[in-house]
Scaffold this motif. Structure first.
Motif, PDB file in Angstrom:
ATOM      1  N   HIS A   1       0.694  -1.090  -0.037  1.00 47.57           N
ATOM      2  CA  HIS A   1      -0.090   0.049   0.076  1.00 47.57           C
ATOM      3  C   HIS A   1       0.894   1.208   0.099  1.00 47.57           C
ATOM      4  O   HIS A   1       0.748   2.222  -0.868  1.00 47.57           O
ATOM      5  CB  HIS A   1      -1.023   0.063   1.260  1.00 47.57           C
ATOM      6  CG  HIS A   1      -1.707   1.270   1.410  1.00 47.57           C
ATOM      7  ND1 HIS A   1      -3.130   1.094   1.331  1.00 47.57           N
ATOM      8  CD2 HIS A   1      -1.366   2.499   1.539  1.00 47.57           C
ATOM      9  CE1 HIS A   1      -3.911   2.097   1.383  1.00 47.57           C
ATOM     10  NE2 HIS A   1      -2.643   3.135   1.850  1.00 47.57           N
TER      11      HIS A   1
ATOM     12  N   SER B   1       3.068   1.695  -3.086  1.00 49.10           N
ATOM     13  CA  SER B   1       2.278   2.157  -4.524  1.00 49.10           C
ATOM     14  C   SER B   1       2.023   3.669  -4.011  1.00 49.10           C
ATOM     15  O   SER B   1       2.223   4.349  -5.229  1.00 49.10           O
ATOM     16  CB  SER B   1       0.926   1.527  -4.322  1.00 49.10           C
ATOM     17  OG  SER B   1       0.920   0.188  -4.426  1.00 49.10           O
TER      18      SER B   1
ATOM     19  N   ALA C   1      -3.736   5.624  -5.227  1.00 57.67           N
ATOM     20  CA  ALA C   1      -2.905   4.383  -5.609  1.00 57.67           C
ATOM     21  C   ALA C   1      -2.720   3.252  -4.492  1.00 57.67           C
ATOM     22  O   ALA C   1      -2.366   2.324  -4.658  1.00 57.67           O
ATOM     23  CB  ALA C   1      -1.178   5.082  -5.990  1.00 57.67           C
TER      24      ALA C   1
ATOM     25  N   GLY D   1      -3.073   0.055  -5.632  1.00 60.36           N
ATOM     26  CA  GLY D   1      -1.888  -0.547  -5.929  1.00 60.36           C
ATOM     27  C   GLY D   1      -1.749  -1.740  -5.020  1.00 60.36           C
ATOM     28  O   GLY D   1      -1.181  -2.922  -5.651  1.00 60.36           O
TER      29      GLY D   1
ATOM     30  N   CYS E   1      -3.275  -4.531  -7.067  1.00 67.26           N
ATOM     31  CA  CYS E   1      -2.608  -5.014  -8.405  1.00 67.26           C
ATOM     32  C   CYS E   1      -1.274  -5.793  -7.833  1.00 67.26           C
ATOM     33  O   CYS E   1      -1.092  -6.432  -8.595  1.00 67.26           O
ATOM     34  CB  CYS E   1      -2.176  -3.571  -8.898  1.00 67.26           C
ATOM     35  SG  CYS E   1      -3.525  -2.802  -9.735  1.00 67.26           S
ATOM     36  N   TRP E   2      -0.689  -5.315  -6.826  1.00 71.13           N
ATOM     37  CA  TRP E   2       0.503  -6.220  -6.219  1.00 71.13           C
ATOM     38  C   TRP E   2       0.186  -7.512  -5.956  1.00 71.13           C
ATOM     39  O   TRP E   2       0.882  -8.526  -6.178  1.00 71.13           O
ATOM     40  CB  TRP E   2       1.269  -5.371  -5.221  1.00 71.13           C
ATOM     41  CG  TRP E   2       2.147  -4.304  -5.509  1.00 71.13           C
ATOM     42  CD1 TRP E   2       1.661  -2.939  -5.381  1.00 71.13           C
ATOM     43  CD2 TRP E   2       3.303  -4.491  -6.259  1.00 71.13           C
ATOM     44  NE1 TRP E   2       2.898  -2.313  -5.769  1.00 71.13           N
ATOM     45  CE2 TRP E   2       3.873  -3.203  -6.437  1.00 71.13           C
ATOM     46  CE3 TRP E   2       4.173  -5.656  -6.581  1.00 71.13           C
ATOM     47  CZ2 TRP E   2       5.298  -2.914  -6.794  1.00 71.13           C
ATOM     48  CZ3 TRP E   2       5.271  -5.448  -7.043  1.00 71.13           C
ATOM     49  CH2 TRP E   2       5.927  -3.878  -7.143  1.00 71.13           C
TER      50      TRP E   2
END
Length: 235
Positions: A55, A58, A96, A100, A103-104
């Motif tokens: 987190h 990102s 983000a 993020g 997404c990671w």
């Protein structure tokens, strides 16, 4: 009497593993295991740190990409974290974090479907934690948490069986996505703080809508992980 058709040694009804992908049933088992692990006191803490780390990472990447400068990141034992930065786009940076992390988690799951590169994947993730610690780690507590995360990601390299490594990495990816799904809901109970409030102040879009978007992103990441399994086994 006509010759009988050749019989395949593998029934068409038996799920066939493709690369590092699990069967559909194993995917559900791993998802349930990841869900249970995120709910076990103490044992779940290091994996919450992983979601918190990605987190804040990102946020940091978004800051740099939008023209800002990252001073440092700070992680806490309860899974909270901060990214201290100057400049950049507040909207991009604020959005983000949770986006993020999801997404990671999905990226890690994809890396787990690459058996030949599984050791490289763990080495990459462990190296990423070390690099971000060198660049953005300042306080002892944050560095200690990053050290634990590095051990979690590099210690499995001692294992000799790639099958265990791929399964462990798949579960880590699922846990990060599940934590990314659960974390934004906490913001609904916060007054005057959190990424959703920041975005609401900057965009005039209510905080609950930003939370809903993050929840959708995390659910979509989990869905894409399932589709990765389902589509490969349907070929």
């Amino acid at each position: 009497m006509p010759d009988s058709a050749p019989v395949s040694s593998q029934s068409r009804f038996t799920p066939r593993l493709t690369g590092g992908l699990p069967s559909r049933g194993l995917f559900i088992i791993e998802l349930m295991l990841a869900l249970i692990l995120t709910r076990i006191p103490y044992l779940s803490v290091p994996f919450k740190w992983l979601e918190s780390y990605f987190h804040e990472l990102s946020h940091g990447i978004a800051t740099v990409l939008s023209g800002g400068i990252v001073s440092h990141i700070q992680l806490f034992p309860n899974g909270a974290g901060f990214c201290f930065s100057q400049g950049g786009s507040p909207l991009v940076i604020g959005f983000a974090g949770y986006f993020g992390a999801a997404c990671w988690g999905y990226l890690i799951y994809l890396l787990a479907t690459w058996p030949k590169g599984i050791r490289l994947s763990f080495a990459f993730l462990g190296g990423l934690v070390v690099l971000s610690g060198l660049l953005w780690g300042r306080d002892i507590l944050t560095l200690a948490i990053l050290a634990v995360l590095t051990i979690i990601l590099l210690l499995p390299l001692k294992l000799s069986k790639n099958k265990i490594l791929t399964q462990f990495l798949r579960i880590i990816g699922l846990m990060i996505m599940l934590n990314a799904l659960a974390s934004p809901t906490v913001l609904l109970g916060l007054e005057g703080q959190g990424d959703a409030v920041l975005l609401a102040e900057r965009s005039w879009i209510p905080a609950w809508i930003w939370v809903a978007i993050w929840l959708f992103c995390s659910l979509f990441a989990l869905f894409m992980a399932w589709r990765r399994v389902d589509s490969a086994l349907s070929r």
